[in-house]
Motif scaffolding. Structure first.
Motif, PDB file in Angstrom:
ATOM      1  N   TYR A  91      69.766  98.368 169.543  1.00  0.00           N
ATOM      2  CA  TYR A  91      68.582  97.683 170.093  1.00  0.00           C
ATOM      3  C   TYR A  91      67.570  97.205 169.053  1.00  0.00           C
ATOM      4  CZ  TYR A  91      69.658  98.458 175.008  1.00  0.00           C
ATOM      5  OH  TYR A  91      70.223  98.415 176.252  1.00  0.00           O
ATOM      6  N   THR A  92      67.635  97.747 167.822  1.00  0.00           N
ATOM      7  CA  THR A  92      66.634  97.308 166.826  1.00  0.00           C
ATOM      8  C   THR A  92      66.637  95.785 166.645  1.00  0.00           C
ATOM      9  OG1 THR A  92      66.698  99.470 165.771  1.00  0.00           O
ATOM     10  CG2 THR A  92      65.749  97.661 164.471  1.00  0.00           C
ATOM     11  N   PRO A  93      67.821  95.136 166.514  1.00  0.00           N
ATOM     12  CA  PRO A  93      67.787  93.673 166.376  1.00  0.00           C
ATOM     13  C   PRO A  93      67.339  92.959 167.657  1.00  0.00           C
ATOM     14  CG  PRO A  93      69.978  94.551 165.846  1.00  0.00           C
ATOM     15  CD  PRO A  93      69.190  95.674 166.438  1.00  0.00           C
ATOM     16  N   ILE A  94      67.409  93.625 168.803  1.00  0.00           N
ATOM     17  CA  ILE A  94      67.107  92.974 170.091  1.00  0.00           C
ATOM     18  C   ILE A  94      65.638  93.148 170.473  1.00  0.00           C
ATOM     19  CG2 ILE A  94      67.674  92.915 172.570  1.00  0.00           C
ATOM     20  CD1 ILE A  94      70.507  93.829 171.904  1.00  0.00           C
ATOM     21  N   ILE A  95      65.111  94.384 170.346  1.00  0.00           N
ATOM     22  CA  ILE A  95      63.728  94.622 170.820  1.00  0.00           C
ATOM     23  C   ILE A  95      62.792  95.110 169.702  1.00  0.00           C
ATOM     24  CG2 ILE A  95      64.354  95.030 173.243  1.00  0.00           C
ATOM     25  CD1 ILE A  95      64.245  98.047 172.718  1.00  0.00           C
ATOM     26  N   GLY A  96      63.351  95.387 168.529  1.00  0.00           N
ATOM     27  CA  GLY A  96      62.519  95.841 167.409  1.00  0.00           C
ATOM     28  C   GLY A  96      62.427  97.366 167.351  1.00  0.00           C
ATOM     29  N   ALA A  97      62.220  97.879 166.139  1.00  0.00           N
ATOM     30  CA  ALA A  97      62.254  99.324 165.896  1.00  0.00           C
ATOM     31  C   ALA A  97      61.174 100.084 166.668  1.00  0.00           C
ATOM     32  CB  ALA A  97      62.128  99.595 164.403  1.00  0.00           C
ATOM     33  N   GLU A  98      59.985  99.468 166.770  1.00  0.00           N
ATOM     34  CA  GLU A  98      58.877 100.180 167.424  1.00  0.00           C
ATOM     35  C   GLU A  98      59.164 100.440 168.897  1.00  0.00           C
ATOM     36  OE1 GLU A  98      54.502  99.252 167.137  1.00  0.00           O
ATOM     37  OE2 GLU A  98      55.326  97.849 165.666  1.00  0.00           O
TER      38      GLU A  98
END
Ligand SMILES: CC(C)(COP(=O)(O)OP(=O)(O)OC[C@H]1O[C@@H](n2cnc3c(N)ncnc32)[C@H](O)[C@@H]1OP(=O)(O)O)[C@@H](O)C(=O)NCCC(=O)NCCS
Length: 163
Positions: free
Chosen positions: A28-35
């Motif tokens: 999900y990091t590339p999709i919604i961002g790490a935060e």
């Protein structure tokens, strides 16, 4: 051989929490961002959060391949639909037909619970998963945007399959 193990014990919820941590950061990091990944893991996928969901009617299952945990899934009955809330495989275990078997398992649980369909939401940019759902017979019924607090939203499509 794929099996599904109903999860209630704290020890198994901790295993799911660990798998969720690995899968969500990678996927999900590339999709919604790490935060947002960190926020959503804390809100929805800690052992305590899942235990609270189970007490409200959610069901969690480990997906096992020859006894080895390869992923997890979760669903709850919502009137005439069984809502597939989570279906996650470790990256190394995708594309081998396990997801399809897991969806068939959920469809069987839907029939058992007198549900006429399985429904789910999927991030609009989660393209591989959307393809997997479409190829399993799910139909996109429109956009759903849900506010999950702290300025984050889930920007999803709703999909369903009649069983
Ligand atoms: C989505 C997921 C559960 C699907 O499981 P999977 O084991 O990878 O999928 P399968 O190998 O069973 O494939 C199921 C079907 O989808 C198709 N499919 C899977 N990925 C595809 C892709 N990227 N493009 C096109 N078709 C695809 C397969 O060809 C297969 O179709 P078939 O049965 O007609 O041959 C899995 O990929 C996953 O965990 N993804 C990351 C986490 C995620 O996004 N989960 C969903 C959250 S809403």
């Amino acid at each position: 051989m794929i099996n599904f193990k109903s999860v209630h014990k704290d020890q198994e919820l901790t295993l799911i929490e660990e798998m969720a941590h690995v899968i969500w950061h990678e996927h999900y990091t590339p999709i919604i961002g790490a935060e947002q990944v960190v926020y959503m893991l804390k809100k929805f996928q800690t052992a305590d959060a899942m235990s609270a969901q189970i007490s409200k009617g959610y069901h969690y299952f480990l997906i096992l391949n020859d006894k080895k945990p390869v992923g997890y899934l979760s669903f709850e009955k919502r009137k005439d639909a069984l809502f597939l809330s989570k279906i996650y495989l470790l990256k190394s275990e995708r594309g081998k037909g396990f997801g399809r078997k897991a969806m068939l398992f959920v469809e069987a649980r839907a029939k058992e619970n007198d549900c006429s369909k399985v429904s789910l939401t999927v991030n609009k940019h989660n393209l591989n998963s959307i393809k997997a759902y479409e190829s399993a017979g799910f139909v996109n019924t429109g956009a759903v945007v849900q506010d999950i607090g702290m300025g984050f939203v889930m920007d999803d499509y709703h999909m369903e399959k009649f069983v």
